[in-house]
Design a protein around this motif. Structure first.
Motif, PDB file in Angstrom:
ATOM      1  N   UNK A 246      67.437 -37.173 -28.040  1.00 32.73           N
ATOM      2  CA  UNK A 246      66.175 -37.578 -27.434  1.00 32.73           C
ATOM      3  C   UNK A 246      65.092 -36.540 -27.698  1.00 32.73           C
ATOM      4  N   UNK A 247      65.461 -35.263 -27.587  1.00 35.91           N
ATOM      5  CA  UNK A 247      64.489 -34.200 -27.842  1.00 35.91           C
ATOM      6  C   UNK A 247      64.006 -34.253 -29.286  1.00 35.91           C
ATOM      7  N   UNK A 248      64.926 -34.449 -30.216  1.00 36.89           N
ATOM      8  CA  UNK A 248      64.556 -34.508 -31.631  1.00 36.89           C
ATOM      9  C   UNK A 248      63.672 -35.709 -31.925  1.00 36.89           C
ATOM     10  N   UNK A 249      63.934 -36.842 -31.264  1.00 38.75           N
ATOM     11  CA  UNK A 249      63.085 -38.016 -31.469  1.00 38.75           C
ATOM     12  C   UNK A 249      61.682 -37.782 -30.928  1.00 38.75           C
ATOM     13  N   UNK A 250      61.582 -37.019 -29.834  1.00 44.48           N
ATOM     14  CA  UNK A 250      60.276 -36.783 -29.212  1.00 44.48           C
ATOM     15  C   UNK A 250      59.488 -35.682 -29.915  1.00 44.48           C
ATOM     16  N   UNK A 251      60.189 -34.741 -30.547  1.00 45.23           N
ATOM     17  CA  UNK A 251      59.529 -33.608 -31.203  1.00 45.23           C
ATOM     18  C   UNK A 251      58.563 -34.101 -32.274  1.00 45.23           C
TER      19      UNK A 251
ATOM     20  N   UNK B 104      59.377 -26.855 -31.137  1.00 37.65           N
ATOM     21  CA  UNK B 104      60.005 -25.565 -31.391  1.00 37.65           C
ATOM     22  C   UNK B 104      61.459 -25.558 -30.914  1.00 37.65           C
ATOM     23  N   UNK B 105      61.705 -26.139 -29.748  1.00 35.25           N
ATOM     24  CA  UNK B 105      63.067 -26.192 -29.215  1.00 35.25           C
ATOM     25  C   UNK B 105      63.977 -27.025 -30.109  1.00 35.25           C
TER      26      UNK B 105
END
Length: 321
Positions: free
Chosen positions: A94-99, A146-147
């Motif tokens: 989910x984080x990678x999709x939102x980045x 960045x994360x």
């Protein structure tokens, strides 16, 4: 454990998405059905984690109602598959999709799950509260791009007091994201030293919000701003100055005394353990460290000397509200 993650709209999601939430939230955690099913499902992307044999094991959803913030929620892993890294794999997807799309991610976490989310770069950003009778806190990630690039390589990325590795930045966007992440985690004080209180960096909405939240948090909150030149603040109305006027006992600004030694590099200190340091007043290059009490102590001593020798701004005092 190797898993695959599929993304659906609510209208096309398989029945297993609803079944997992039913089992975990309603049956296991006793969340009322009226609270579990809401209109947000219609606008969210729904994620389903499955094993290689297509057995569904976990779900989550992500949605955005504002262009700059994405919300993650309804994360649920079936009991027999917990503790195998499935939840972290799902969250990181989910984080990678939102980045790259959203500069801010938010979620509501059950208190016991806080360390789980911290390991993927989220930090607590609210006081505890109850939701459906279960203790929760709000958590956010203010630098998802960045994360996302560091997931799996760092423990507790950008979490104050946990992440001891430096984060280098080379552009204004990275600088702003790290600055916001740092300031939003301060529990008592922010000390800021710079040549100017640049509008493009310090008068942004997100920075003003996290600074205001700290200043209003409790009576011991302290924001000190030490700059060389206040003329740009007079020429163009700065909303940090307006905030300072409303909270004069919490936010104070002084000008350096050029007759005393001053630092050649700007920095921001959060509490007694985190800092953001630039190599030059005129370039967005430097590093942030969320756990470095030794360096913060040395810079705090330097800041205190400059602060004690500094003077109040007569120009700002005469500005009308």
């Amino acid at each position: 454990m190797k898993i695959r993650i599929r993304k659906y709209s609510w209208q096309l999601a398989p029945a297993s998405v609803r079944q997992i939430r039913q089992q975990v939230f309603i049956d296991e955690q006793q969340v009322p059905e009226a609270l579990e099913w809401d209109d947000t499902d219609d606008i969210a992307d729904h994620y389903l984690a499955v094993l290689p044999d297509n057995t569904p094991v976990a779900v989550a959803r992500m949605f955005s109602t504002l262009s700059e913030t994405a919300h993650i929620g309804r994360m649920a892993i079936l009991p027999e598959f917990r503790g195998r890294g499935i939840g972290r794999t799902l969250l990181n997807r989910l984080i990678q999709d939102a980045a790259g799309q959203f500069p801010e991610l938010r979620l509501s976490a059950q208190r016991h799950a806080v360390p789980f989310y911290q390991r993927s770069g989220f930090h607590v950003c609210s006081s505890p509260y109850e939701d459906a009778g279960i203790p929760h806190v709000d958590m956010c990630c203010l630098a998802p791009e960045l994360v996302a690039a560091e997931l799996g390589r760092r423990h507790y990325p950008m979490v104050k007091g946990e992440d001891a590795d430096a984060w280098l930045f080379h552009c204004e966007e990275e600088l702003a994201a790290l600055l916001d992440s740092l300031v939003s985690q301060a529990s008592q004080r922010i000390w800021l030293y710079d040549r100017l209180l640049e509008h493009d960096l310090y008068d942004r909405f997100r920075f003003r919000e996290v600074l205001s939240a700290l200043a209003r948090r409790h009576r011991l909150s302290e924001v000190r701003i030490l700059i060389h030149d206040d003329r740009p603040l007079v020429k163009k109305r700065h909303r940090i100055v307006e905030l300072m006027r409303r909270l004069p006992s919490r936010i104070e600004l002084r000008l350096v005394n050029s007759q005393y030694p001053v630092e050649d590099q700007p920095f921001v200190l959060a509490d007694r353990e985190a800092l953001l340091y630039r190599h030059d007043f005129y370039k967005p290059e430097g590093f942030a460290n969320f756990t470095d009490s030794g360096r913060v102590r040395l810079l705090s001593e330097s800041f205190q000397r400059m602060w004690d020798a500094g003077r109040n701004s007569l120009e700002l005092r005469e500005l009308p509200l």
